[in-house]
Design an enzyme around this catalytic site. Structure first.
Site, PDB file in Angstrom:
ATOM      1  N   GLY A   1      12.998  -0.820  -0.508  1.00  9.56           N
ATOM      2  CA  GLY A   1      12.162  -1.815   0.168  1.00  9.56           C
ATOM      3  C   GLY A   1      10.721  -1.652  -0.293  1.00  9.56           C
ATOM      4  O   GLY A   1      10.361  -0.649  -0.907  1.00  9.56           O
TER       5      GLY A   1
ATOM      6  N   GLY B   1       7.562  -0.394  -0.220  1.00  7.31           N
ATOM      7  CA  GLY B   1       6.931   0.713   0.500  1.00  7.31           C
ATOM      8  C   GLY B   1       5.425   0.699   0.370  1.00  7.31           C
ATOM      9  O   GLY B   1       4.712   1.379   1.103  1.00  7.31           O
ATOM     10  N   ARG B   2       4.952  -0.053  -0.600  1.00 11.07           N
ATOM     11  CA  ARG B   2       3.499  -0.120  -0.769  1.00 11.07           C
ATOM     12  C   ARG B   2       3.067  -1.482  -1.288  1.00 11.07           C
ATOM     13  O   ARG B   2       1.997  -1.624  -1.860  1.00 11.07           O
ATOM     14  CB  ARG B   2       3.028   0.962  -1.717  1.00 11.07           C
ATOM     15  CG  ARG B   2       3.648   0.867  -3.087  1.00 11.07           C
ATOM     16  CD  ARG B   2       2.814   1.624  -4.037  1.00 11.07           C
ATOM     17  NE  ARG B   2       3.475   1.677  -5.333  1.00 11.07           N
ATOM     18  CZ  ARG B   2       2.918   2.177  -6.397  1.00 11.07           C
ATOM     19  NH1 ARG B   2       1.711   2.671  -6.312  1.00 11.07           N
ATOM     20  NH2 ARG B   2       3.548   2.208  -7.527  1.00 11.07           N
TER      21      ARG B   2
ATOM     22  N   LYS C   1      -0.155  -5.123  -4.104  1.00  8.08           N
ATOM     23  CA  LYS C   1       0.506  -3.840  -4.375  1.00  8.08           C
ATOM     24  C   LYS C   1      -0.489  -2.716  -4.106  1.00  8.08           C
ATOM     25  O   LYS C   1      -1.569  -2.696  -4.703  1.00  8.08           O
ATOM     26  CB  LYS C   1       0.969  -3.831  -5.838  1.00  8.08           C
ATOM     27  CG  LYS C   1       1.805  -2.634  -6.234  1.00  8.08           C
ATOM     28  CD  LYS C   1       2.385  -2.863  -7.629  1.00  8.08           C
ATOM     29  CE  LYS C   1       3.103  -1.643  -8.164  1.00  8.08           C
ATOM     30  NZ  LYS C   1       3.633  -1.866  -9.508  1.00  8.08           N
TER      31      LYS C   1
ATOM     32  N   ASP D   1       2.592   6.965   0.974  1.00 11.42           N
ATOM     33  CA  ASP D   1       1.365   6.586   1.696  1.00 11.42           C
ATOM     34  C   ASP D   1       1.069   5.087   1.618  1.00 11.42           C
ATOM     35  O   ASP D   1       0.099   4.607   2.198  1.00 11.42           O
ATOM     36  CB  ASP D   1       0.169   7.388   1.157  1.00 11.42           C
ATOM     37  CG  ASP D   1      -0.100   7.118  -0.324  1.00 11.42           C
ATOM     38  OD1 ASP D   1       0.620   6.287  -0.924  1.00 11.42           O
ATOM     39  OD2 ASP D   1      -1.027   7.737  -0.875  1.00 11.42           O
TER      40      ASP D   1
ATOM     41  N   ARG E   1      -0.336  -9.252  -7.428  1.00 10.91           N
ATOM     42  CA  ARG E   1       0.693  -9.594  -8.399  1.00 10.91           C
ATOM     43  C   ARG E   1       1.227 -10.991  -8.099  1.00 10.91           C
ATOM     44  O   ARG E   1       1.468 -11.336  -6.947  1.00 10.91           O
ATOM     45  CB  ARG E   1       1.816  -8.568  -8.314  1.00 10.91           C
ATOM     46  CG  ARG E   1       2.969  -8.826  -9.223  1.00 10.91           C
ATOM     47  CD  ARG E   1       3.668  -7.546  -9.605  1.00 10.91           C
ATOM     48  NE  ARG E   1       4.504  -7.021  -8.539  1.00 10.91           N
ATOM     49  CZ  ARG E   1       5.206  -5.888  -8.657  1.00 10.91           C
ATOM     50  NH1 ARG E   1       5.144  -5.169  -9.756  1.00 10.91           N
ATOM     51  NH2 ARG E   1       5.944  -5.469  -7.673  1.00 10.91           N
TER      52      ARG E   1
ATOM     53  N   ASP F   1      16.294  -1.987  -9.007  1.00  8.67           N
ATOM     54  CA  ASP F   1      15.272  -2.587  -8.136  1.00  8.67           C
ATOM     55  C   ASP F   1      14.105  -3.121  -8.957  1.00  8.67           C
ATOM     56  O   ASP F   1      13.235  -3.809  -8.422  1.00  8.67           O
ATOM     57  CB  ASP F   1      14.767  -1.579  -7.090  1.00  8.67           C
ATOM     58  CG  ASP F   1      14.380  -0.246  -7.709  1.00  8.67           C
ATOM     59  OD1 ASP F   1      15.238   0.360  -8.381  1.00  8.67           O
ATOM     60  OD2 ASP F   1      13.228   0.178  -7.540  1.00  8.67           O
ATOM     61  N   ASN F   2      14.091  -2.806 -10.252  1.00 16.80           N
ATOM     62  CA  ASN F   2      13.037  -3.323 -11.123  1.00 16.80           C
ATOM     63  C   ASN F   2      13.568  -4.373 -12.088  1.00 16.80           C
ATOM     64  O   ASN F   2      12.967  -4.614 -13.136  1.00 16.80           O
ATOM     65  CB  ASN F   2      12.380  -2.178 -11.895  1.00 16.80           C
ATOM     66  CG  ASN F   2      11.613  -1.240 -10.966  1.00 16.80           C
ATOM     67  OD1 ASN F   2      11.190  -1.640  -9.884  1.00 16.80           O
ATOM     68  ND2 ASN F   2      11.443  -0.002 -11.381  1.00 16.80           N
TER      69      ASN F   2
HETATM   70  P1  AMP Z   1       8.650   1.835  -8.185  1.00 11.65           P
HETATM   71  O1  AMP Z   1       8.843   3.131  -8.913  1.00 11.65           O
HETATM   72  O2  AMP Z   1       7.233   1.353  -8.169  1.00 11.65           O
HETATM   73  O3  AMP Z   1       9.610   0.792  -8.611  1.00 11.65           O
HETATM   74  O4  AMP Z   1       8.963   2.164  -6.660  1.00 11.65           O
HETATM   75  C1  AMP Z   1      10.213   2.570  -6.190  1.00 11.65           C
HETATM   76  C2  AMP Z   1      10.203   2.570  -4.683  1.00 11.65           C
HETATM   77  O5  AMP Z   1       9.267   3.529  -4.170  1.00 11.65           O
HETATM   78  C3  AMP Z   1       9.833   1.250  -4.043  1.00 11.65           C
HETATM   79  O6  AMP Z   1      10.602   1.088  -2.884  1.00 11.65           O
HETATM   80  C4  AMP Z   1       8.385   1.444  -3.709  1.00 11.65           C
HETATM   81  O7  AMP Z   1       7.957   0.601  -2.665  1.00 11.65           O
HETATM   82  C5  AMP Z   1       8.355   2.900  -3.290  1.00 11.65           C
HETATM   83  N1  AMP Z   1       7.017   3.493  -3.444  1.00 11.65           N
HETATM   84  C6  AMP Z   1       6.401   3.778  -4.612  1.00 11.65           C
HETATM   85  N2  AMP Z   1       5.184   4.318  -4.383  1.00 11.65           N
HETATM   86  C7  AMP Z   1       5.014   4.366  -3.044  1.00 11.65           C
HETATM   87  C8  AMP Z   1       3.968   4.815  -2.185  1.00 11.65           C
HETATM   88  N3  AMP Z   1       2.834   5.332  -2.659  1.00 11.65           N
HETATM   89  N4  AMP Z   1       4.161   4.683  -0.857  1.00 11.65           N
HETATM   90  C9  AMP Z   1       5.292   4.176  -0.365  1.00 11.65           C
HETATM   91  N5  AMP Z   1       6.319   3.748  -1.120  1.00 11.65           N
HETATM   92  C10 AMP Z   1       6.192   3.831  -2.441  1.00 11.65           C
HETATM   93 MG    MG Z   2       9.746  -1.139  -8.268  1.00 12.60          MG
END
Ligand code: AMP
Ligand code: MG
Length: 495
Positions: free
Chosen positions: A99, A101-102, A122, A134, A185, A261-262
């Site tokens: 989901g 998260g940030r 983002k 965070d 974004r 998820d990407n």
């Molecule tokens: P990503 O590697 O950017 O595709 O992120 C993978 C997952 O980790 C996604 O669900 C993001 O929302 C979550 N995520 C990445 N960085 C953070 C952060 N600093 N705080 C909370 N969730 C994060």
């Molecule tokens: Mg992602």
């Protein structure tokens, strides 16, 4: 009629926002409402005026403080309804519930030409899906996404875009304290393979159908009334991915973290974390610090595309046929079309890179033979094609090697076999072989000036040639040299 708060709404919409938040009208299981965190001292780092214009957003009406407050989520545009989207994903092969998260989706904006685009912040703070994170982002990685996504757009490759980066005036703590930032974004949507996996994992078939119908209407409306709609939907997504990943291969782009998820269902490149462009041609090239096994290496990207599509197909099984065995057979057959599709896109693109305007059965071998020579001799992928695109025969020691000479004669022979080419081969080549790509050392240099000294001039200087990547010019040399010390270059996920 003027509503009681009409004047406020007008002021907030005066930049031209036209929000229509269709995703937030979907079943609630797909999202959670979210609120951008308050930040201490938002400041604009960079605004994308060209993109704003395309979107029908008039940044000129905003004083810098207003733009900073807007893109930091402090002053929401009228009509926005911020949410965090639920999704799951296979990360390096392992399934996880995730989901946003940030990231916070402000909603969908209707552009002047009628397109609906997601506007997402983002790094805007924690959401229900933050787990232990965070919710924040650091300036370097957000500027990195800005540069690379804009470079990809200019290369003509489907991608999410970057409208703004603002600093928050607050630190984010990683291995050290970094400057916090938020990226705005813009995406066709943020619906991912992982969004479907999320509902499939919950065995929520009825909402899966709702999501599939919504996605078809939004991204593949031509399929909405067709027979075997969900099968055709899968095939269309596979087609766009085959085309997209072929385009990555053709410019040497390495995504770095092709988790499910990407992978966007729209067919756009999404999530610029540890991505980077290859210099010397080698299928094993990996830059990501966490990709120890090379799962997402340059040469593996096409196959990973198929692996991800297999996960997508699995989620659609209940919609393909009520008989599970039949559904699996239908899905397997459609998935089996992907390698040939990819090869077709790749081969067509490679032919253009070599100025070939007709098809010959030997072209695949001709291309692979050039790539084989490049790998052995350590030739730079981008610059080799650029050198071949010149009207003059390529000069330089490397091109005097007998293996290259032999290949070159073969290529010349093949070119002369094209009876009536419509355009000169070199003109065809120059239109598809970039003169500049975001070289890793140039990107790092721009980011460290911005992070360390608040100096955005290096970044702006880099963005200029990247905006017209197919235009050769005498001043480009500093942006064309391959990165020195490339073997030790490492990229990091933007967390
Ligand atoms: P990503 O590697 O950017 O595709 O992120 C993978 C997952 O980790 C996604 O669900 C993001 O929302 C979550 N995520 C990445 N960085 C953070 C952060 N600093 N705080 C909370 N969730 C994060
Ligand atoms: Mg992602």
């Amino acid at each position: 009629m003027v509503s009681p708060n009409g004047s406020v709404a007008n002021k907030k919409n005066s930049a031209g926002w036209q929000f229509d938040n269709t995703y937030s009208r979907l079943p609630e299981v797909l999202f959670a409402s979210a609120k951008p965190a308050n930040v201490r001292a938002p400041q604009v780092s960079i605004l994308n005026h060209g993109l704003a214009e395309e979107l029908g957003i008039d940044l000129g009406v905003l004083v810098p403080e207003a733009a900073a407050a807007l893109f930091a989520g402090q002053d929401l545009p009228g009509g926005a309804r911020p949410i965090a989207q639920a999704y799951a994903g296979h990360q390096f092969g392992s399934f996880t519930m995730l989901g946003d998260g940030r990231a916070i989706l402000l909603g969908e904006h209707r552009t002047p030409d009628g397109q609906l685009v997601d506007i997402q912040l983002k790094g805007a703070g924690q959401t229900r899906f933050s787990r232990r994170g965070d919710g924040r982002a650091a300036l370097g990685p957000m500027l990195r996404e800005y540069v690379i996504s804009e470079a990809m757009a200019a290369l003509g490759i489907p991608t999410t875009r970057s409208l703004a980066v603002v600093t928050t005036g607050e630190p984010v703590f990683r291995t050290s304290a970094l400057r916090g930032a938020i990226l705005t974004r813009v995406a066709a949507s943020h619906i991912r393979v992982g969004t479907f996996e999320y509902l499939a994992a919950r065995q929520d078939e009825s909402n899966l159908r709702v999501l599939a119908d919504y996605t078809i209407n939004r991204h593949y409306p031509e399929l909405a009334d067709g027979p075997r709609k969900y099968l055709e939907f899968f095939r269309a997504v596979a087609d766009r991915q085959a085309s997209l990943i072929a385009q990555w291969q053709l410019v040497g782009f390495i995504h770095g973290v092709m988790n499910t998820d990407n992978m966007a269902i729209s067919g756009e490149t999404i999530d610029y974390g540890p991505c980077a462009f290859m210099n010397a041609y080698s299928p094993e090239t990996v830059f990501s610090s966490i990709d120890h096994a090379g799962r997402y290496a340059y040469g593996n990207q096409p196959a990973i595309g198929q692996w991800n599509l297999a996960r997508f197909a699995e989620t659609l099984l209940p919609l393909l046929d009520s008989d599970r065995e039949k559904a699996v057979a239908i899905a397997s057959e459609a998935l089996g079309e992907y390698p040939a599709l990819f090869e077709q896109y790749w081969l067509a693109g490679m032919r253009r890179k070599l100025g070939l305007q007709t098809d010959d059965a030997g072209d695949g071998d001709l291309i692979r033979s050039l790539l084989g020579w490049m790998e052995k001799s350590g030739a730079d992928f981008t610059n080799t094609f650029l050198d071949l695109s010149s009207d003059e025969p390529p000069a330089g020691d490397r091109y005097r090697e007998p293996n290259f000479r032999a290949w070159y004669s073969q290529w010349q022979l093949r070119l002369s076999s094209e009876r009536r080419p419509h355009t000169s081969p070199h003109a065809v080549m120059r239109a598809v072989n970039p003169a500049v790509i975001p070289r890793n050392h140039r990107v790092e240099e721009a980011l460290s000036a911005a992070e360390g000294h608040d100096d955005l001039s290096v970044l702006h200087r880099l963005l200029a040639p990247l905006a017209t990547p197919y235009q050769a010019g005498p001043d480009l040399a500093p942006y064309q040299d391959p990165s020195p010390d490339d073997c030790n270059y490492r990229t990091f996920c933007g967390t």
